[in-house]
Design an enzyme around this catalytic site. Sequence first.
Site, PDB file in Angstrom:
ATOM      1  CG  HIS A 339      32.838  35.312  41.293  1.00  0.00           C
ATOM      2  ND1 HIS A 339      32.381  33.864  41.090  1.00  0.00           N
ATOM      3  CD2 HIS A 339      34.019  35.198  41.531  1.00  0.00           C
ATOM      4  CE1 HIS A 339      33.257  33.213  41.189  1.00  0.00           C
ATOM      5  NE2 HIS A 339      34.258  33.967  41.400  1.00  0.00           N
ATOM      6  CB  ALA A 340      33.715  35.868  46.916  1.00  0.00           C
ATOM      7  CG  HIS A 369      40.064  31.521  47.902  1.00  0.00           C
ATOM      8  ND1 HIS A 369      40.959  30.534  47.211  1.00  0.00           N
ATOM      9  CD2 HIS A 369      39.945  32.407  46.874  1.00  0.00           C
ATOM     10  CE1 HIS A 369      41.192  30.907  45.959  1.00  0.00           C
ATOM     11  NE2 HIS A 369      40.501  32.152  45.588  1.00  0.00           N
ATOM     12  CD  GLU A 370      37.823  35.908  47.485  1.00  0.00           C
ATOM     13  OE1 GLU A 370      37.463  34.887  46.525  1.00  0.00           O
ATOM     14  OE2 GLU A 370      38.749  36.574  46.973  1.00  0.00           O
ATOM     15  CG  HIS A 373      43.409  36.355  46.725  1.00  0.00           C
ATOM     16  ND1 HIS A 373      44.328  35.813  45.788  1.00  0.00           N
ATOM     17  CD2 HIS A 373      42.106  35.821  46.469  1.00  0.00           C
ATOM     18  CE1 HIS A 373      43.562  34.842  45.298  1.00  0.00           C
ATOM     19  NE2 HIS A 373      42.417  35.035  45.433  1.00  0.00           N
ATOM     20  CD  GLU A 397      43.356  32.627  42.826  1.00  0.00           C
ATOM     21  OE1 GLU A 397      43.497  33.763  42.110  1.00  0.00           O
ATOM     22  OE2 GLU A 397      42.692  32.280  43.744  1.00  0.00           O
ATOM     23  CG  HIS A 499      36.690  32.379  37.011  1.00  0.00           C
ATOM     24  ND1 HIS A 499      35.861  32.087  37.729  1.00  0.00           N
ATOM     25  CD2 HIS A 499      37.784  32.614  37.896  1.00  0.00           C
ATOM     26  CE1 HIS A 499      36.145  31.961  39.160  1.00  0.00           C
ATOM     27  NE2 HIS A 499      37.494  32.378  39.113  1.00  0.00           N
ATOM     28  CE1 TYR A 509      40.415  30.609  39.453  1.00  0.00           C
ATOM     29  CE2 TYR A 509      40.808  30.565  41.747  1.00  0.00           C
ATOM     30  CZ  TYR A 509      40.289  31.264  40.798  1.00  0.00           C
ATOM     31  OH  TYR A 509      39.746  32.554  40.883  1.00  0.00           O
TER      32      TYR A 509
HETATM   33  C1  X95 Z   1      39.085  34.511  43.347  1.00  0.00           C
HETATM   34  O1  X95 Z   1      39.920  34.033  43.034  1.00  0.00           O
HETATM   35  C2  X95 Z   1      37.762  34.508  42.600  1.00  0.00           C
HETATM   36  C3  X95 Z   1      37.745  35.690  42.125  1.00  0.00           C
HETATM   37  C4  X95 Z   1      38.615  40.000  39.067  1.00  0.00           C
HETATM   38  C5  X95 Z   1      39.860  38.943  39.176  1.00  0.00           C
HETATM   39  C6  X95 Z   1      37.504  39.550  39.778  1.00  0.00           C
HETATM   40  C7  X95 Z   1      39.727  37.874  39.706  1.00  0.00           C
HETATM   41  C8  X95 Z   1      38.450  35.770  40.820  1.00  0.00           C
HETATM   42  C9  X95 Z   1      38.523  37.428  40.206  1.00  0.00           C
HETATM   43  C10 X95 Z   1      37.541  38.474  40.319  1.00  0.00           C
HETATM   44  O2  X95 Z   1      38.996  34.987  44.464  1.00  0.00           O
HETATM   45  N1  X95 Z   1      30.653  31.513  45.886  1.00  0.00           N
HETATM   46  N2  X95 Z   1      36.724  34.037  43.456  1.00  0.00           N
HETATM   47  C11 X95 Z   1      31.803  31.949  44.893  1.00  0.00           C
HETATM   48  C12 X95 Z   1      33.227  32.045  45.710  1.00  0.00           C
HETATM   49  C13 X95 Z   1      34.264  32.550  44.551  1.00  0.00           C
HETATM   50  C14 X95 Z   1      35.531  32.781  45.070  1.00  0.00           C
HETATM   51  O3  X95 Z   1      36.375  31.973  42.134  1.00  0.00           O
HETATM   52  C15 X95 Z   1      36.395  31.829  43.216  1.00  0.00           C
HETATM   53  C16 X95 Z   1      36.766  32.910  44.098  1.00  0.00           C
HETATM   54  O4  X95 Z   1      34.427  30.038  41.925  1.00  0.00           O
HETATM   55  O5  X95 Z   1      35.793  29.097  40.656  1.00  0.00           O
HETATM   56  C17 X95 Z   1      36.941  28.122  48.367  1.00  0.00           C
HETATM   57  C18 X95 Z   1      36.121  28.637  47.329  1.00  0.00           C
HETATM   58  C19 X95 Z   1      38.244  27.858  47.657  1.00  0.00           C
HETATM   59  C20 X95 Z   1      36.335  28.449  45.919  1.00  0.00           C
HETATM   60  C21 X95 Z   1      39.311  28.022  44.237  1.00  0.00           C
HETATM   61  C22 X95 Z   1      37.673  28.653  42.783  1.00  0.00           C
HETATM   62  N3  X95 Z   1      36.589  30.461  43.660  1.00  0.00           N
HETATM   63  C23 X95 Z   1      35.363  29.344  41.519  1.00  0.00           C
HETATM   64  C24 X95 Z   1      38.114  28.256  44.339  1.00  0.00           C
HETATM   65  C25 X95 Z   1      38.400  27.983  46.459  1.00  0.00           C
HETATM   66  C26 X95 Z   1      37.560  28.289  45.459  1.00  0.00           C
HETATM   67  C27 X95 Z   1      36.390  29.252  42.706  1.00  0.00           C
HETATM   68  N4  X95 Z   1      39.701  27.883  45.834  1.00  0.00           N
HETATM   69 ZN    ZN Z   2      41.309  33.527  44.493  1.00  0.00          ZN
END
Ligand code: X95
Ligand code: ZN
Length: 623
Positions: A339-340, A369-370, A373, A397, A499, A509
């Site tokens: 999970h990214a 998105h990443e 951050h 976010e 999550h 989010y």
């Molecule tokens: C994030 O927010 C999360 C990780 C410790 C603390 C470990 C917090 C949250 C985290 C992890 O960066 N293919 N990951 C899966 C992509 C996951 C990217 O949760 C996330 C992200 O899956 O509910 C593009 C893509 C824009 C996804 C909001 C919600 N992302 C999810 C999301 C985005 C999203 C989505 N905007």
């Molecule tokens: Zn995020």
Amino acid sequence: MWLPTLSILILSKLCSTNNVLDYDEEHGKQFLEQANRDTLLWRNKISLAEWAYASNITDENLATKLAVSSEGAKFFKDQWQDVQKYAWKTFKDPDVKRQFSKYSILGTAALSSDKYEQLTKAIASMEEIYAKAKICDFKNPEKCNLSLEPEITHILSTSNNAEELKHAWVEWRKNSGDKSKALFKEYVNLVNEAARLNNFADNGAFWLDNYETEDIVQQFEDLWQQIKPAYLQIHAFVRNELQKIYGESVVSSTAPIPAHLLGNMWAQTWSNIAKRTLPFPNKTPEDVTQEMVKQGYTPIKMFESAEEFFKSINLSPMPDTFWKNSILQKPEGRELVCHASAWDMSDGKDFRIKQCTTVDIEDFFTVHHEMGHIQYDLAYKHHPIIYREGANEGFHEAVGDTISLSVSTQKHLRKIGLLKSQEDDYESDLNHLYSTALDKIVFLPFAYTVDQFRWNIFKGLIKPENYNCEWWKLRENYQGIEPPVNRSSDGFDAGAKYHVVADVPYIRYFVSFVIQFQFHKAVCQKSGQYVPNDPTKQLHQCDIYQNTEAGKLLKNMLQLGSSKPWPDAMEAITGQRKMDASGLLEYFKPILDYIENKNKENGVHVGWTHSNKSFGCPPSNSE
Ligand code: X95
Ligand code: ZN
């Protein structure tokens, strides 16, 4: 005679070192300097141990992670005891007072050391179950090594075989959420105990403290009421289109939509079925993913492209350590949390992303998105550690997603060569806006339910035997979806979402998907790309690429970190101090007007009846 007086004087001077005067504001400032140095060191040590485990799940890395985080918890508990000796609520300097108030909340480290270790182990085990979960292939039942990323995600995104989708949907939940249920019950008790040790009613109250806003839950509800009518129209349109594909027996005209047909394992975004449900089917949009593959895009190239956008608006390049330490594609021969996520290793130099990147348009937006951050991390790294966070968690976010709103325009995709068509006529523009609506408007009821579910569990309103019942009642009520098959009260479908098993709050989010449109509107207006009521400068066609003025406006907000309450940060970028969904509704107005008229024309049923599936509710509680 003079001796005793003198000695009394000296004595009184000496012993005064132990009374409340020595925990005065002046000493408080020195305390904060020392606390900052200590906290930086410990956060760095803990982040490195957590990274080692998340990127290579072995018993040894788990043991190291447990040892380091337990030792760190001990240190932070001592620091917390020191903080409480200061009468910081009476301090004059607002900054000193704000830092103390943040240090006065310890979090789960307030637990006894063995309970803290028990909690860390429970979360690590749930993450391990999620990361290692595998299912067997629908077409080839002997092949049983399918992981969520990339195999199962690919099936949910691309298949239109209802039986294959149902198989993946059911098997994923059996092998992930259901196996975490006992651990989750343990987790709930421990985080609630920790919250109470921090003087919060329960863990939900502890999570919401992040917003420093008394009526924040009411504000969430008000935002949802503002958006709900738009969601109902989109839901009705999509259900009608899906019925044309799968037939009346699978998709009824009035019941909730079966969750496995929506292009995503959690039905949280539906853009993967946009192409099959377009308002203008004869204007099929070009396949950007296909173009990426054709042009030989690699994960690295996706990150370089994102970095180039941020640099073009005067935000930061990724530091060298980023390219050295990050994991940008799934490594072979080891188990890891795919999970990214983005990581600030708390030394002001080491910033990383861990992502099992696939070359497709969905992951291209995840990359932004990443990296959003990391842009925030870089913008506030000059602050003391205690302020190195978002103005509230939703802001963190929203950064990357705000940039993605520019990147996802046909104008921008053409600029970077991922769209070949020259210009977009009205119909292809609406098709594109429809696809974005299936990500952004659709996501809101999902995001709202994930934490309503957990807040109610932390309050004791939902018992473990009712986890599935209450989860599906919320999903039916807000999203108008239903499970493809009956659910059992023994199951734990919520645990099939990262999550929930990783102890990551989700309302952030919901906030992000509202405020990112407020940010987008502000930076677009600043760059002259958007002019209210000018049909040639519409909000959904704005691309701030290469506009440094827009970037500066964004950067001014990022640089604040959490040194000011979030309304100040909101004001710095938008001039308003409140969250407001009107930016989002304005962005989608063209497609919302079209869909509402279409629904009326076709006499499509808006809203939904109760599902005829079982949610795992006890007999009395089926209503
Ligand atoms: C994030 O927010 C999360 C990780 C410790 C603390 C470990 C917090 C949250 C985290 C992890 O960066 N293919 N990951 C899966 C992509 C996951 C990217 O949760 C996330 C992200 O899956 O509910 C593009 C893509 C824009 C996804 C909001 C919600 N992302 C999810 C999301 C985005 C999203 C989505 N905007
Ligand atoms: Zn995020």
